[in-house]
Design an enzyme around this catalytic site. Sequence first.
Site, short mmCIF file in Angstrom:
data_model
loop_
_atom_site.label_atom_id
_atom_site.label_comp_id
_atom_site.label_asym_id
_atom_site.label_seq_id
_atom_site.Cartn_x
_atom_site.Cartn_y
_atom_site.Cartn_z
N HIS A 1 6.94 -22.71 15.13
CA HIS A 1 6.60 -21.54 15.94
C HIS A 1 7.62 -20.42 15.81
O HIS A 1 8.24 -20.03 16.80
CB HIS A 1 6.49 -21.92 17.42
CG HIS A 1 5.44 -22.94 17.73
ND1 HIS A 1 5.40 -23.64 18.92
CD2 HIS A 1 4.37 -23.36 17.02
CE1 HIS A 1 4.37 -24.46 18.93
NE2 HIS A 1 3.72 -24.32 17.79
N ASN B 1 2.35 -22.98 23.09
CA ASN B 1 2.03 -22.70 21.68
C ASN B 1 1.66 -21.21 21.56
O ASN B 1 0.97 -20.67 22.41
CB ASN B 1 0.87 -23.57 21.22
CG ASN B 1 1.03 -25.01 21.67
OD1 ASN B 1 1.06 -25.28 22.86
ND2 ASN B 1 1.14 -25.91 20.74
N GLU C 1 3.63 -31.36 24.20
CA GLU C 1 2.28 -31.80 23.84
C GLU C 1 2.34 -33.25 23.39
O GLU C 1 3.29 -33.68 22.74
CB GLU C 1 1.68 -30.90 22.76
CG GLU C 1 2.41 -30.93 21.46
CD GLU C 1 1.84 -29.90 20.46
OE1 GLU C 1 1.43 -30.31 19.37
OE2 GLU C 1 1.81 -28.69 20.79
P1 FDA Z 1 0.90 -15.94 10.25
O1 FDA Z 1 2.07 -16.74 9.78
O2 FDA Z 1 -0.26 -16.64 10.82
O3 FDA Z 1 0.35 -15.05 9.03
C1 FDA Z 1 1.19 -14.34 8.16
C2 FDA Z 1 0.54 -14.28 6.78
O4 FDA Z 1 1.23 -13.33 5.99
C3 FDA Z 1 0.59 -15.60 6.02
O5 FDA Z 1 -0.70 -15.93 5.56
C4 FDA Z 1 1.55 -15.32 4.88
O6 FDA Z 1 1.24 -16.04 3.69
C5 FDA Z 1 1.38 -13.83 4.68
N1 FDA Z 1 2.54 -13.17 4.08
C6 FDA Z 1 3.85 -13.36 4.40
N2 FDA Z 1 4.62 -12.54 3.67
C7 FDA Z 1 3.80 -11.82 2.87
C8 FDA Z 1 4.03 -10.82 1.89
N3 FDA Z 1 5.25 -10.37 1.60
N4 FDA Z 1 2.95 -10.32 1.24
C9 FDA Z 1 1.70 -10.76 1.52
N5 FDA Z 1 1.43 -11.70 2.45
C10 FDA Z 1 2.48 -12.22 3.12
N6 FDA Z 1 0.39 -22.25 17.24
C11 FDA Z 1 -0.40 -22.49 18.30
O7 FDA Z 1 -0.60 -21.61 19.14
N7 FDA Z 1 -1.02 -23.70 18.43
C12 FDA Z 1 -0.82 -24.72 17.54
O8 FDA Z 1 -1.41 -25.80 17.68
C13 FDA Z 1 0.05 -24.49 16.44
N8 FDA Z 1 0.34 -25.48 15.55
C14 FDA Z 1 1.07 -25.20 14.42
C15 FDA Z 1 1.25 -26.17 13.45
C16 FDA Z 1 1.92 -25.86 12.26
C17 FDA Z 1 2.13 -26.92 11.23
C18 FDA Z 1 2.39 -24.54 12.04
C19 FDA Z 1 3.09 -24.16 10.77
C20 FDA Z 1 2.21 -23.57 13.02
C21 FDA Z 1 1.56 -23.89 14.21
N9 FDA Z 1 1.37 -22.92 15.19
C22 FDA Z 1 0.61 -23.21 16.30
C23 FDA Z 1 1.96 -21.56 15.07
C24 FDA Z 1 0.93 -20.49 14.68
O9 FDA Z 1 0.20 -20.89 13.55
C25 FDA Z 1 1.69 -19.17 14.42
O10 FDA Z 1 2.34 -18.80 15.63
C26 FDA Z 1 0.77 -18.03 13.98
O11 FDA Z 1 0.12 -18.36 12.78
C27 FDA Z 1 1.54 -16.73 13.82
O12 FDA Z 1 0.62 -15.70 13.51
P2 FDA Z 1 1.09 -14.39 12.75
O13 FDA Z 1 -0.06 -13.47 12.70
O14 FDA Z 1 2.35 -13.89 13.36
O15 FDA Z 1 1.50 -14.86 11.27
#
Ligand code: FDA
Length: 496
Positions: A437, A475, A352
Amino acid sequence: ASGAHVPVLVIGTGYGGAVAALRLAQAGVDVHMVEMGMAWDTPGSDGKIFCNTREPDYRSYWLRTRTKAPLNYFLGFPIDRDIPRHTGILDAEEFGGITVYQGRGVGGGSLVNGGMAVTPRRENFGAVLPSVNADEMYGVYYPRANAELGVGTVDPAWFDSTACYQYARVGRKHAQRSGFPFVFVPDVYDWDYMEQEAAGTVPKSALAGEILYGNNHGKKSLQQTYLARARATGRVAVSPLHRVTSVSPAGGRYAVAIEQLDTGGGVTATKTVTADRVFFAAGSVGTSKLLVKLKATGALPGLNDEVGRGWGDNGNVMCGRANHMWDATGKLQSSIPCCGIDNWAAGGAFAEVAPLPTGIETYASFYLSITNNPNRARFSWNAATGRVDLDWQASWKQPSITMAKTIFDKINAKEGTIYRTDLFGVYKIWGDHLTYHPLGGAVLNRATDNYGRLTAYPGLYVIDGALIPGNTTVNPFVTVTALAERNIERIIAADL
Ligand code: FDA
């Protein structure tokens, strides 16, 4: 409240958790979501909910006393700064060989990410999720996910004329001059809103450098989409600043142990609730850490040996190129990327064209590459430290660098340019110490059945990025969402 019983408890409020909550609620089931991060619905003293990348404050990082910016140097100087320890929005979680960035709060990764909403090319899908029917995914679940997430693409005519995508047009020119396929990348940012930002008629977000620590306007995070619709059913409750620490069988139900946190990260109460069903949606790292700990410490000993395995970084690697003076990338850069270079088929890399929204002219082109890195790591319980370790090795990024070079060595040769060496350290070209990711750790059809059931424990499910075996070729969040849509439809039809 402690001692309460809920039909369904969802751990985490990211993509997987939000899909599960909405669809279960629509099916008439009451759902309680538990989220360790904050609600992110209340403005701070500056009137804003989220802080800016240029001025990271207490809101920026999850329980750190110093920022840990992904791009941690500029012109060779470190840019990190001290901040108060707070339950901020971005977690830079450090394992031995890699820093894994994740969103913390109601909305999970959707709060911090760039919103790039990419459906993998169909010919690549078999390698992404081999046990999943591609016809169903591309006929039903990818379209459903894209519609619910509000995915759209930049207007090409506006792209060609706006100052804020000059950096992307330079990226396009260089890609095309070297013969690479250049693609527009869809995003959940509201493109009409961004055009109004450029016109100066609305408060700026993408054009004010907001990203990573949240967007105050324009971006359709899960708060505006799945979670809003879930709450509107009246059947979904959310507890922010609550962290699940254990799930164990208890008389045909599951006992869920939860810590309530204050904004300094301290535990103010511990609670136990019971649930008929529990969905692990804590993200690839969060779900994997919980399951590995619960298997090793005897709470869920029947989980199979695939738990904790198959974790990958989606092949993330970053780099910058130094342009000639005639290829200025612009001091105004939209923080929302909108295009990329697709060399997946020939070189194993999809790059990207990313912004460097510093507010000054940098003459730099910056890229986040997603590569076909084959390395997979394993989470394991460390009884001595009482923590879960990840055995990823720093050297495992080398295949990603090699694949990214299939694009950028060629562009540099064609343009007579060089890599920037001042963005990740002193004379360091590659941002190879991190991933945005994380994927895998409870892989579909291995740690779970083909729909995310943890079969040894009826009523326990995984429904997040932990299911995806390490790489999505693009992504990941559209794939996380679409897979969750597929799995929850089956679970509702067959299990409830
Ligand atoms: P996700 O991580 O979204 O949610 C998990 C949640 O569970 C979190 O809110 C966390 O706090 C909570 N949690 C964890 N442990 C816990 C516990 N023990 N008790 C209670 N809560 C708990 N992807 C994409 O497709 N396009 C993009 O442009 C980007 N850009 C990007 C930038 C940046 C800076 C990051 C960090 C990530 C991206 N991503 C991305 C990746 C994308 O955000 C990621 O793949 C998804 O959020 C994953 O979704 P999930 O549902 O798996 O978990």
